[in-house]
Design a protein around this motif. Structure first.
Motif, short mmCIF file in Angstrom:
data_model
loop_
_atom_site.label_atom_id
_atom_site.label_comp_id
_atom_site.label_asym_id
_atom_site.label_seq_id
_atom_site.Cartn_x
_atom_site.Cartn_y
_atom_site.Cartn_z
N PRO A 143 -22.80 80.03 -26.72
CA PRO A 143 -22.06 78.94 -27.15
C PRO A 143 -20.95 79.24 -28.32
CG PRO A 143 -24.17 78.63 -28.30
CD PRO A 143 -24.12 79.84 -27.49
N ALA A 144 -20.96 80.29 -28.69
CA ALA A 144 -20.02 80.72 -29.93
C ALA A 144 -18.50 80.20 -29.68
CB ALA A 144 -20.18 82.17 -30.16
N PRO A 145 -18.02 79.39 -30.77
CA PRO A 145 -16.54 78.88 -30.52
C PRO A 145 -15.22 80.22 -30.69
CG PRO A 145 -17.68 78.36 -32.78
CD PRO A 145 -18.66 78.95 -31.99
N GLN A 146 -16.06 81.34 -31.27
CA GLN A 146 -15.25 82.54 -31.52
C GLN A 146 -16.08 83.64 -31.51
OE1 GLN A 146 -12.21 83.71 -30.49
NE2 GLN A 146 -11.34 82.55 -31.71
N ASP A 147 -15.60 84.81 -30.85
CA ASP A 147 -16.49 86.19 -30.86
C ASP A 147 -15.64 87.22 -30.44
OD1 ASP A 147 -19.03 87.25 -31.72
OD2 ASP A 147 -20.18 85.81 -30.54
N ASN A 148 -16.04 88.31 -30.70
CA ASN A 148 -15.38 89.48 -30.40
C ASN A 148 -15.95 90.11 -29.30
OD1 ASN A 148 -13.62 91.77 -30.56
ND2 ASN A 148 -14.32 92.68 -32.42
N LEU A 149 -16.69 91.01 -29.25
CA LEU A 149 -17.48 91.40 -28.10
C LEU A 149 -18.74 91.41 -28.32
CD1 LEU A 149 -16.36 92.94 -25.39
CD2 LEU A 149 -17.07 95.01 -26.13
N PRO A 150 -19.72 90.38 -28.20
CA PRO A 150 -21.03 90.05 -28.63
C PRO A 150 -21.94 90.74 -27.98
CG PRO A 150 -20.09 88.18 -27.17
CD PRO A 150 -19.01 88.87 -27.63
N LEU A 151 -22.72 91.57 -28.98
CA LEU A 151 -23.67 92.43 -28.07
C LEU A 151 -24.72 91.81 -27.31
CD1 LEU A 151 -24.69 94.88 -31.27
CD2 LEU A 151 -22.93 95.12 -29.49
N THR A 152 -24.98 90.56 -27.72
CA THR A 152 -26.15 89.74 -26.90
C THR A 152 -25.62 89.65 -25.59
OG1 THR A 152 -26.99 88.64 -28.97
CG2 THR A 152 -27.34 87.62 -26.74
N VAL A 153 -24.38 89.18 -25.53
CA VAL A 153 -23.82 89.07 -23.87
C VAL A 153 -23.94 90.50 -23.13
CG1 VAL A 153 -21.90 88.54 -22.40
CG2 VAL A 153 -22.30 87.03 -24.57
#
Length: 417
Positions: A316-326
């Motif tokens: 649900p992050a409203p901004q992110d780069n290249l999230p490791l979790t995903v």
């Protein structure tokens, strides 16, 4: 080739984990890696670790106890010369071919600042991975809707007192300092993990400089799909029925989307099993959901089990780069439902690896999660394609190969000395 990496934390946080995966991969490929860190973890690693902080720890402890933001900024400035001198001594001794910067802002108060990039440039070619927007702005890690970072941050900064905080009067000079540093370091390149942050860099301070897109890589032998039934048994979950996962370091962190969870939870079907991985516990049980809190999980094996047990990761992050979790979920064959922000479209590809919301808000997220659950119930779980994309694009070996090619190009003068 000898690569010196600067990273505020050695292994804590997403940026440090990404840097550690790169460091381990480089060592496996035959490179020499020395990591200079403000906060070492004290554990054995394939790379060599040295503490870089001079007298900064004492100042950092003092700064934590000092409430006024102006006083903390003064202490940070006082610590800078010692950290810069320590870096010069280390680089003079180590004689690296390339200095690779990662996150620096966690070392504020221990003397770490953007000035370390200029110091590094005195001794070698410099690469700076854009784990967030801090190298592009006057102080913030994500600017959200603010566009001042393109033309010049100033006292009107809307988030000056948010981490990493800075007195408003210093935001403009901090942006000018970065602008001068990027212009003055002759052999400097940025590594952008996502297309989004590459585009942001080229709009602002890094316009005209080399920005190379290299996505994060991860060891796919650790992050791999496990049989879903076995994964659910290991977690004490029922074999049947949909299971969704919320995974973030702090489940109450607004920057990771915690503010959207109450509205999302209200829109989810009653009785849905929701796994949570991370510190804290969002208030979802009262909404009729079956919440299974797993706490903060560090071990890769257990994380892979959790990802494999879930039908869907909700990011649900409203901004992110290249999230490791995903990225890790994808490698385990688990698709993601996310907002269409930052670098998420690189990872979450509709019809292949997940579902993107039509609008970047709670209503959009709730709608796309409902769409994803319906698709999964009809048999369109995307698991095979998720793993295939991870194998094609996100193996650690490919990340290392791309970095070595960049190092050879920009580090050629030092390699020939």
């Amino acid at each position: 080739m000898h690569i010196v990496m600067l990273s505020d934390w050695e292994t804590r946080g997403g940026a440090a984990v990404a840097a550690s995966r790169l460091a381990a991969g480089l060592v496996a490929a035959g490179a020499q890696v020395t990591r200079l860190v403000a906060f070492p973890d004290g554990q054995p690693h394939p790379w060599q670790t040295e503490y870089l902080g001079a007298g900064g720890f004492l100042l950092r402890r003092t700064a934590r106890r000092v409430a006024p933001l102006e006083a903390r900024a003064i202490l940070d400035r006082l610590a800078r010369p010692a950290a810069e001198t320590a870096l010069r001594r280390a680089l003079l001794r180590l004689r690296p071919d390339v200095v690779h910067l990662h996150n620096l802002h966690g070392g504020a108060g221990a003397g770490w600042s953007p000035r370390l990039a200029a110091v590094a440039g005195e001794y070698a070619s410099v690469v700076w991975t854009l784990h967030d927007m801090w190298p592009l702005t006057g102080r913030c890690v994500y600017s959200y809707t603010c566009e001042r970072f393109v033309t010049g941050c100033n006292t009107a900064c809307p988030t000056a007192r948010s981490y990493p905080a800075l007195p408003p009067r210093l935001v403009g000079p901090a942006w000018e300092e970065r602008h001068a540093l990027v212009a003055a370091v002759p052999r400097l390149a940025a590594v952008a993990p996502s297309r989004w942050i590459a585009a942001q860099a080229r709009r602002g301070l890094w316009a005209g400089r080399r920005v190379e897109r290299i996505p994060y890589g991860l060891p796919l032998d650790y992050w791999r799909p496990l049989p879903r039934d076995a994964a659910r048994r290991a977690l004490g979950l029922p074999a049947d029925g949909p299971v969704v996962l919320l995974a973030m370091p702090d489940l109450n962190d607004p920057r990771k989307g915690a503010d959207l969870l109450p509205a999302l939870g209200a829109a989810l079907p009653r009785g849905l099993t929701v796994l949570t991985m991370g510190a804290g516990r969002p208030p979802l049980e009262a909404l009729g959901l079956r919440v299974v809190p797993l706490g903060f999980v560090r071990a890769a094996e257990r994380q892979a089990t959790i990802f494999s047990a879930a039908d869907l990761l909700i990011h649900p992050a409203p901004q992110d780069n290249l999230p490791l979790t995903v990225q890790e979920a994808l490698a385990c064959g688990t698709p993601t439902a996310a907002l269409p922000v930052g670098g998420l479209p690189d990872l979450v590809r509709p019809g292949q690896t997940g579902w993107l919301a039509a609008t970047p808000d709670a209503a959009g997220l709730a709608a796309v999660v409902s769409e994803a659950l319906a698709a999964i119930a009809s048999g369109n779980d995307l698991r095979e394609r998720c793993r295939a994309v991870a194998e094609e694009e996100y193996g650690v070996e490919l990340m290392v190969e791309r970095h070595l090619a960049l190092y050879r190009e920009i580090g050629l003068p030092s390699l020939l000395r």
